[in-house]
Design a protein around this motif. Structure first.
Motif, mmCIF file in Angstrom:
data_model
loop_
_atom_site.group_PDB
_atom_site.id
_atom_site.type_symbol
_atom_site.label_atom_id
_atom_site.label_comp_id
_atom_site.label_asym_id
_atom_site.label_seq_id
_atom_site.Cartn_x
_atom_site.Cartn_y
_atom_site.Cartn_z
ATOM 1 N N PRO A 1 61.988 29.080 49.307
ATOM 2 C CA PRO A 1 62.114 27.737 49.859
ATOM 3 C C PRO A 1 62.640 26.743 48.848
ATOM 4 C CG PRO A 1 59.846 28.197 49.317
ATOM 5 C CD PRO A 1 60.601 29.480 49.105
ATOM 6 N N TRP A 2 63.253 25.672 49.362
ATOM 7 C CA TRP A 2 63.765 24.609 48.504
ATOM 8 C C TRP A 2 62.641 23.936 47.731
ATOM 9 C CZ3 TRP A 2 68.805 22.624 47.990
ATOM 10 C CH2 TRP A 2 69.763 23.334 48.709
ATOM 11 N N GLY A 3 61.416 24.066 48.207
ATOM 12 C CA GLY A 3 60.315 23.407 47.534
ATOM 13 C C GLY A 3 60.073 23.920 46.126
ATOM 14 N N LEU A 4 60.641 25.072 45.769
ATOM 15 C CA LEU A 4 60.469 25.572 44.410
ATOM 16 C C LEU A 4 61.072 24.612 43.391
ATOM 17 C CD1 LEU A 4 61.311 29.326 44.990
ATOM 18 C CD2 LEU A 4 59.118 28.177 45.035
ATOM 19 N N TYR A 5 62.048 23.802 43.804
ATOM 20 C CA TYR A 5 62.636 22.827 42.891
ATOM 21 C C TYR A 5 61.546 21.915 42.337
ATOM 22 C CZ TYR A 5 66.767 24.078 45.615
ATOM 23 O OH TYR A 5 67.757 24.745 46.253
ATOM 24 N N ALA A 6 60.728 21.404 43.221
ATOM 25 C CA ALA A 6 59.694 20.463 42.803
ATOM 26 C C ALA A 6 58.722 21.121 41.850
ATOM 27 C CB ALA A 6 58.945 19.937 44.028
ATOM 28 N N LEU A 7 58.374 22.356 42.133
ATOM 29 C CA LEU A 7 57.444 23.077 41.267
ATOM 30 C C LEU A 7 57.994 23.165 39.856
ATOM 31 C CD1 LEU A 7 54.879 24.745 41.023
ATOM 32 C CD2 LEU A 7 56.196 26.727 41.730
ATOM 33 N N GLY B 1 46.653 31.594 44.413
ATOM 34 C CA GLY B 1 46.769 31.121 43.045
ATOM 35 C C GLY B 1 48.006 30.276 42.815
ATOM 36 N N PRO B 2 48.155 29.757 41.592
ATOM 37 C CA PRO B 2 49.309 28.923 41.259
ATOM 38 C C PRO B 2 50.579 29.754 41.098
ATOM 39 C CG PRO B 2 47.995 29.318 39.316
ATOM 40 C CD PRO B 2 47.234 29.918 40.467
ATOM 41 N N SER B 3 51.696 29.086 41.034
ATOM 42 C CA SER B 3 52.976 29.742 40.765
ATOM 43 C C SER B 3 53.319 29.616 39.289
ATOM 44 C CB SER B 3 54.083 29.114 41.618
ATOM 45 O OG SER B 3 53.956 29.460 42.967
ATOM 46 N N LYS B 4 54.021 30.607 38.771
ATOM 47 C CA LYS B 4 54.492 30.601 37.392
ATOM 48 C C LYS B 4 55.963 30.219 37.417
ATOM 49 C CE LYS B 4 52.779 33.578 34.611
ATOM 50 N NZ LYS B 4 52.087 32.632 33.693
ATOM 51 N N VAL B 5 56.321 29.156 36.693
ATOM 52 C CA VAL B 5 57.643 28.563 36.831
ATOM 53 C C VAL B 5 58.321 28.345 35.483
ATOM 54 C CG1 VAL B 5 58.929 26.569 37.700
ATOM 55 C CG2 VAL B 5 56.914 27.370 38.915
ATOM 56 N N SER B 6 59.609 28.723 35.413
ATOM 57 C CA SER B 6 60.470 28.389 34.286
ATOM 58 C C SER B 6 61.649 27.580 34.809
ATOM 59 C CB SER B 6 60.979 29.656 33.587
ATOM 60 O OG SER B 6 59.897 30.414 33.085
ATOM 61 N N VAL B 7 62.308 26.853 33.906
ATOM 62 C CA VAL B 7 63.425 26.004 34.287
ATOM 63 C C VAL B 7 64.606 26.272 33.362
ATOM 64 C CG1 VAL B 7 64.194 23.636 34.716
ATOM 65 C CG2 VAL B 7 61.771 24.229 34.966
ATOM 66 N N VAL B 8 65.800 26.408 33.942
ATOM 67 C CA VAL B 8 67.031 26.554 33.173
ATOM 68 C C VAL B 8 67.961 25.395 33.536
ATOM 69 C CG1 VAL B 8 69.110 27.942 32.813
ATOM 70 C CG2 VAL B 8 66.874 29.054 32.981
ATOM 71 N N HIS B 9 68.439 24.678 32.507
ATOM 72 C CA HIS B 9 69.407 23.603 32.727
ATOM 73 C C HIS B 9 70.787 24.167 32.404
ATOM 74 C CE1 HIS B 9 71.604 20.003 32.843
ATOM 75 N NE2 HIS B 9 70.816 19.187 32.157
ATOM 76 N N GLY B 10 71.591 24.413 33.452
ATOM 77 C CA GLY B 10 72.890 25.054 33.270
ATOM 78 C C GLY B 10 74.075 24.198 33.652
ATOM 79 N N ILE B 11 73.894 22.873 33.729
ATOM 80 C CA ILE B 11 75.022 21.977 34.009
ATOM 81 C C ILE B 11 75.595 21.537 32.665
ATOM 82 C CG2 ILE B 11 75.752 19.823 35.081
ATOM 83 C CD1 ILE B 11 73.415 20.079 37.002
ATOM 84 N N PRO B 12 76.817 21.950 32.338
ATOM 85 C CA PRO B 12 77.340 21.683 30.992
ATOM 86 C C PRO B 12 77.579 20.194 30.741
ATOM 87 C CG PRO B 12 79.071 22.549 32.402
ATOM 88 C CD PRO B 12 77.795 22.659 33.178
ATOM 89 N N ALA C 1 52.684 29.045 46.781
ATOM 90 C CA ALA C 1 51.732 29.567 45.803
ATOM 91 C C ALA C 1 52.074 31.014 45.469
ATOM 92 C CB ALA C 1 50.313 29.474 46.358
ATOM 93 N N ASP C 2 51.491 31.496 44.377
ATOM 94 C CA ASP C 2 51.586 32.909 43.991
ATOM 95 C C ASP C 2 53.019 33.410 43.834
ATOM 96 O OD1 ASP C 2 48.815 33.500 43.828
ATOM 97 O OD2 ASP C 2 48.708 33.540 46.005
ATOM 98 N N ALA C 3 53.878 32.632 43.186
ATOM 99 C CA ALA C 3 55.262 33.045 42.964
ATOM 100 C C ALA C 3 55.576 33.051 41.470
ATOM 101 C CB ALA C 3 56.219 32.109 43.700
ATOM 102 N N THR D 1 55.012 40.564 41.917
ATOM 103 C CA THR D 1 55.478 39.454 42.738
ATOM 104 C C THR D 1 54.743 39.369 44.059
ATOM 105 O OG1 THR D 1 57.150 40.843 43.766
ATOM 106 C CG2 THR D 1 57.790 39.682 41.747
ATOM 107 N N GLY D 2 53.901 40.349 44.363
ATOM 108 C CA GLY D 2 53.197 40.314 45.637
ATOM 109 C C GLY D 2 54.132 40.365 46.824
ATOM 110 N N GLY D 3 55.290 41.052 46.660
ATOM 111 C CA GLY D 3 56.241 41.160 47.754
ATOM 112 C C GLY D 3 57.168 39.979 47.869
ATOM 113 N N LEU D 4 57.131 39.034 46.940
ATOM 114 C CA LEU D 4 57.940 37.824 47.070
ATOM 115 C C LEU D 4 59.428 38.104 46.970
ATOM 116 C CD1 LEU D 4 55.756 35.326 45.079
ATOM 117 C CD2 LEU D 4 56.367 35.161 47.476
#
Length: 268
Positions: free
Chosen positions: A241-247, A28-39, A97-99, A232-235
Motif C-alpha cells: 500500500p501507498w501508506g508505507l511512505y508515511a511509515l 507487531g510494528p513494521s521494520k522500515v528503511s529509507v533510500v533517497h535516490g533523487i539526484p 503492521a508486520d512488514a 515476511t509472513g507472506g508479505l
C-alpha cells in the motif's frame, strides 16, 4: 503501562501524530528503511503539517526502525519551500503492521519524482549463500544486470526488481541497456557476505548523466542455528500500500531526532 507511555511519548516527539496504545495480542510494528535516490535534490519532509526532517540528502540510506501502524499526511518539498509547493504529497496514508519495507524516493522512467515501497525478502538463505537484489529506480529504459560480463538479470524496468541467492563472495557487476553491451552504469565490486541480502538501487537519470547506485544491506539471514531467523509472513505475495511512505518518513524523523531502543517481545 510504563512501556505504553514510553511509546506514546516517542511518537508525539518523532511524528507529531496521535498514537494509539497497542494491546499485547495486536500485530507487531513494521521494520522500515529509507533510500533517497533523487539526484541532486535535498528535501524537507512534513508529517501532519509539521516539518520533521530538514535538508535530507540524496544517496542516503536510513534505518531500519520498528514503527507502529497508523495514518499520516506526508508532504515532501525542496528545502525552504512551503507545503503548498510539494514535490510529492500523500494524504491519509495507511501504515500496515508486520512488514519489512524499504521506501525509495526516486525518479520514474520519464524523470518525475516519486515514492516506491519495496517489501524486502528477509527469508533465510542457505549456508554459504547470499541474496542479491537489484532494483531499477532510475530515469532510464530497461536494463540488463551483468556479473562477470554475463547477463544475470534481464530486461529490468523501473520500478521493478530482480533477485537471486548466489554463492557468497565478491562479484563484479555492471548495468547495460537491455539486449545490448552499451554500459549504463560501470562495473562495481560487490562483497556479498554469507547470510546477508545486498540490495542495489539504480538511481539517477540517463538523460542528465547522473546514473549511479545506492546499496543497502540486510543482515541476520543465516540458515544455520547461529543465525537470526526472520520472515515476511507472506508479505511478498501481498500488494504494497501507498501508506508505507508515511511509515518510512516517520522512520527518518525518528532517526533525525536520535537513536531509539525498542524492546521486542520474543515468542516461543
Amino acid at each position: 503501562m510504563r512501556l505504553r507511555r514510553m511509546v506514546a511519548a516517542l511518537f508525539v516527539v518523532a511524528a507529531s501524530t496521535a498514537v494509539f496504545a497497542t494491546p499485547a495480542h495486536a500485530a507487531g510494528p513494521s521494520k522500515v528503511s529509507v533510500v533517497h535516490g533523487i539526484p541532486g535534490q535535498p528535501v524537507d519532509v512534513y508529517v501532519n503539517g509539521a516539518k520533521t526532517l530538514n535538508n535530507f540528502q540524496p544517496s542516503t540510506v536510513a534505518g531500519p526502525l520498528d514503527l507502529p501502524a497508523g495514518k499520516y499526511d506526508i508532504v515532501i518539498v525542496k528545502p525552504g519551500d512551503p507545503v503548498t509547493s510539494p514535490i510529492i504529497k500523500v494524504d491519509q496514508a495507511a501504515v500496515p503492521a508486520d512488514a519489512n519495507i524499504t521506501l525509495v524516493a526516486h525518479l520514474t522512467a520519464d524523470g518525475k519524482p516519486t515514492l516506491t515501497p519495496f517489501v524486502n525478502d528477509v527469508s533465510k538463505v542457505a549456508a554459504g549463500k547470499a541474496r542479491l537484489v537489484v532494483r531499477h529506480t532510475a530515469a532510464a529504459p530497461a536494463v540488463d544486470v551483468r556479473a562477470g560480463g554475463q547477463p544475470v538479470f534481464k530486461n529490468l524496468t523501473n520500478p521493478n526488481e530482480a533477485k537471486g541467492d548466489i554463492a557468497a563472495g565478491t562479484v563484479s557487476a555492471d548495468v547495460v541497456l537491455a539486449g545490448t553491451t552499451t554500459v549504463a552504469i560501470p562495473a562495481a565490486s560487490l562483497t556479498l557476505a554469507e547470510g546477508t541480502s545486498t540490495i542495489v538501487y539504480a538511481v539517477g537519470s540517463a538523460t542528465d548523466k547522473t546514473l549511479g547506485v545506492v546499496a543497502q544491506k540486510i543482515e541476520g539471514l543465516h540458515s544455520t542455528p547461529g543465525g537470526v531467523p526472520s520472515g515476511t509472513g507472506g508479505l511478498l505475495d501481498e500488494p504494497t500500500p501507498w501508506g508505507l511512505y508515511a511509515l518510512a518518513i516517520a522512520g527518518v524523523v525518528a532517526l533525525a531526532g536520535g537513536a531509539v531502543a525498542v524492546r521486542r517481545r520474543v515468542r516461543a
